[in-house]
Design a protein around this motif. Structure first.
Motif: not given
Length: 302
Positions: A59, A62, A72, A213, A215, A219
């Protein structure tokens, strides 16, 4: 005439000393401005990471991709804030942190918090923005605030990260417009990280441009390897493959029941049979509800 000349010399010296003192005072005020009184300083620093924090390399890598925005997104207890803190510790860039609450759900309060956060990195930041906050509340529209915010951020000479933690507390459309404006015309020094339980409204074109990006819960779930390492770090004897798989399956990789399992005073330090690990009860289709450890006491996590 000598007395007069001496008097003039002393007067000049006194004037020079006075100006030097004024300059020092102004420099100190600029470099160490007084904190904004209505922004708690405790909201401007990330929480302390636990000693047994698991470094989640997949993570972190990434997040290392330089983007305008990192999202996130996951329900409570999946480690959103911990991941952001871990990344900041590894990243090494200067960062500003703002922990959001329901009280921040207003443009003036949000802007004051943002200025306070950025001032932790750039102490002279935001004088023009603070002046705006002194104007009547009816005039504090996004159209009024956004140009000053963008210009103030764009003038900063060093790249930095701004973390908006728990953005799900924000529902005010005016604050959403400020965020959208920041992302539509991103200042060059700024990289934004947002943690939340649900998606904030962001410009659709950001995703099409590949500048986001993301997450998410899938994930953030612990893998079998991460689960085994976490339990081992917490003093539990290393599990066999079947027991590890059972933990992952029954917790769905959610960090909270793993930590509760380890913290339970009646949990054995040797786990070998899947039937002695965990059972769960879930409330709602997307959010963790009550979890019960069969080896220990019942726990409820909201």
């Amino acid at each position: 005439s000598k007395v007069k000349a001496r008097f003039m010399l002393e007067a000049c010296r006194a004037e020079v000393l006075s100006r030097e003192a004024a300059c020092r005072s102004n420099w100190t005020a600029k470099m160490h401005p007084a904190p904004i009184p209505f922004v708690p300083r405790t909201k401007l620093r990330p929480p302390r990471l636990p000693d047994d924090i698991l470094v989640r390399t997949r993570l972190l890598e990434k997040l290392n991709r330089a983007q305008t925005l990192a999202l996130i997104i996951a329900p409570a207890g999946y480690g959103k804030t911990s991941l952001a803190c871990s990344w900041l510790a590894q990243h090494g860039y200067p960062y500003a942190w703002l922990a959001l609450e329901d009280e921040d759900n207003a443009p003036a309060v949000f802007l004051a918090g943002l200025v306070g956060a950025v001032r932790c990195v750039f102490p002279t930041f935001g004088a023009a923005l603070l002046a705006l906050l002194e104007e009547p509340a009816g005039e504090l529209t996004p159209a009024h605030m956004l140009p000053a915010l963008l210009n103030s951020l764009d003038m900063l000479e060093q790249n930095f990260v701004l973390v908006l933690d728990d953005y799900h507390h924000i529902t005010d459309p005016s604050v959403h417009q400020l965020l959208s404006g920041l992302l539509t015309h991103p200042p060059r020094p700024l990289q934004l990280v947002v943690t939340a339980r649900c998606d904030p409204p962001i410009p659709l074109r950001l995703r099409s441009q590949g500048t986001v990006t993301e997450i998410r819960m899938r994930e953030l779930r612990f893998t079998a390897a991460e689960t085994a390492e976490f339990l081992s770090r917490c003093g539990t004897q290393r599990l066999d493959a079947d027991a590890t798989a059972a933990v992952v399956e029954q917790t769905e990789g959610w960090a909270v029941p793993l930590r509760l399992l380890v913290a339970s005073p009646t949990t054995p330090h040797t786990l070998s049979a899947p039937s002695t690990i965990m059972n769960k009860r879930r409330s709602g289709p997307n959010s963790p509800g009550a979890w019960r450890c069969t080896a220990g006491r019942s726990h409820t996590v909201m």
